[in-house]
Design an enzyme around this catalytic site. Sequence first.
Site, PDB file in Angstrom:
ATOM      1  N   ASN A 107      -6.866   6.985   3.722  1.00  8.92           N
ATOM      2  CA  ASN A 107      -8.277   7.308   3.478  1.00  8.92           C
ATOM      3  C   ASN A 107      -8.576   8.798   3.550  1.00  8.92           C
ATOM      4  O   ASN A 107      -9.693   9.213   3.247  1.00  8.92           O
ATOM      5  CB  ASN A 107      -9.172   6.561   4.469  1.00  8.92           C
ATOM      6  CG  ASN A 107      -9.003   5.056   4.343  1.00  8.92           C
ATOM      7  OD1 ASN A 107      -8.275   4.579   3.475  1.00  8.92           O
ATOM      8  ND2 ASN A 107      -9.663   4.314   5.188  1.00  8.92           N
ATOM      9  N   ASP A 154      -0.812   2.511  -5.470  1.00  8.57           N
ATOM     10  CA  ASP A 154      -0.751   1.061  -5.695  1.00  8.57           C
ATOM     11  C   ASP A 154      -2.059   0.598  -6.330  1.00  8.57           C
ATOM     12  O   ASP A 154      -3.115   1.169  -6.079  1.00  8.57           O
ATOM     13  CB  ASP A 154      -0.527   0.336  -4.366  1.00  8.57           C
ATOM     14  CG  ASP A 154      -1.595   0.653  -3.335  1.00  8.57           C
ATOM     15  OD1 ASP A 154      -2.441  -0.215  -3.057  1.00  8.57           O
ATOM     16  OD2 ASP A 154      -1.606   1.790  -2.813  1.00  8.57           O
ATOM     17  N   ASN A 183      -9.195   3.713  -1.798  1.00 10.37           N
ATOM     18  CA  ASN A 183      -9.664   4.692  -0.804  1.00 10.37           C
ATOM     19  C   ASN A 183      -8.911   6.015  -0.869  1.00 10.37           C
ATOM     20  O   ASN A 183      -9.497   7.074  -0.642  1.00 10.37           O
ATOM     21  CB  ASN A 183      -9.545   4.120   0.614  1.00 10.37           C
ATOM     22  CG  ASN A 183     -10.517   2.965   0.822  1.00 10.37           C
ATOM     23  OD1 ASN A 183     -11.533   2.867   0.153  1.00 10.37           O
ATOM     24  ND2 ASN A 183     -10.184   2.077   1.732  1.00 10.37           N
ATOM     25  N   HIS A 212       0.825  -1.209   0.000  1.00  7.27           N
ATOM     26  CA  HIS A 212       0.000   0.000   0.000  1.00  7.27           C
ATOM     27  C   HIS A 212       0.862   1.264   0.000  1.00  7.27           C
ATOM     28  O   HIS A 212       0.369   2.358  -0.239  1.00  7.27           O
ATOM     29  CB  HIS A 212      -0.907  -0.008   1.243  1.00  7.27           C
ATOM     30  CG  HIS A 212      -2.309   0.455   0.986  1.00  7.27           C
ATOM     31  ND1 HIS A 212      -2.866   0.527  -0.281  1.00  7.27           N
ATOM     32  CD2 HIS A 212      -3.282   0.878   1.827  1.00  7.27           C
ATOM     33  CE1 HIS A 212      -4.120   0.962  -0.179  1.00  7.27           C
ATOM     34  NE2 HIS A 212      -4.388   1.198   1.078  1.00  7.27           N
TER      35      HIS A 212
END
Length: 195
Positions: A67, A92, A113, A21
Amino acid sequence: MDKYLIVGLGNPGQEYAGTRHNTGYMVLDAFAEASNTAFQDKRYGFVAETSLKGRKLFLLKPTTFMNLSGNAVRYWMQKESIEQSRLLVIVDDLSLPLGTFRLKANGSNGGHNGLGHIQQLIGQNYARLRMGIGNEFSRGQQVDWVLGKYSDDEQKTLKPAIDTAAEVIKSFVLAGIDITMNQFNKKGKTPPAIQ
């Protein structure tokens, strides 16, 4: 002087370092190192500055957590008066194989997100470089996969893509999104053969 904002998405903190991530962070770390610049802890993110043929680049690794990435992006765009056409977000992407990438001029968040929050705050009209992280996980294991760390072998597959991503950033700044997409998207489709 023309200004550009290059954003690598990820999560702050040692426990997230080297995770799939955080591929956006990894691209910017490599780019900053090659540009001989260092990140400083500033509002909403780690920021490094460099220049390329008379253009000023702000490299941003948001520290808002994935987020809420839009908060950092919007703040730095406003603070430095950077136009949306000069924003590139590196992220990613589960839907692309490891070692591949895809550059897009705009579009949906693809269920990501970080991109979703940016889109809520500034819309979808900005360039994004999606770095493939593969999706070899069992049903229900997506979170473990994206927050898992790259193995040494995976790092070897990823490294050429990260090197190419640095070239993509330079081309985006110097030649613009259309020329850069034409030049690099063909290269980004197939992962390099593992030696």
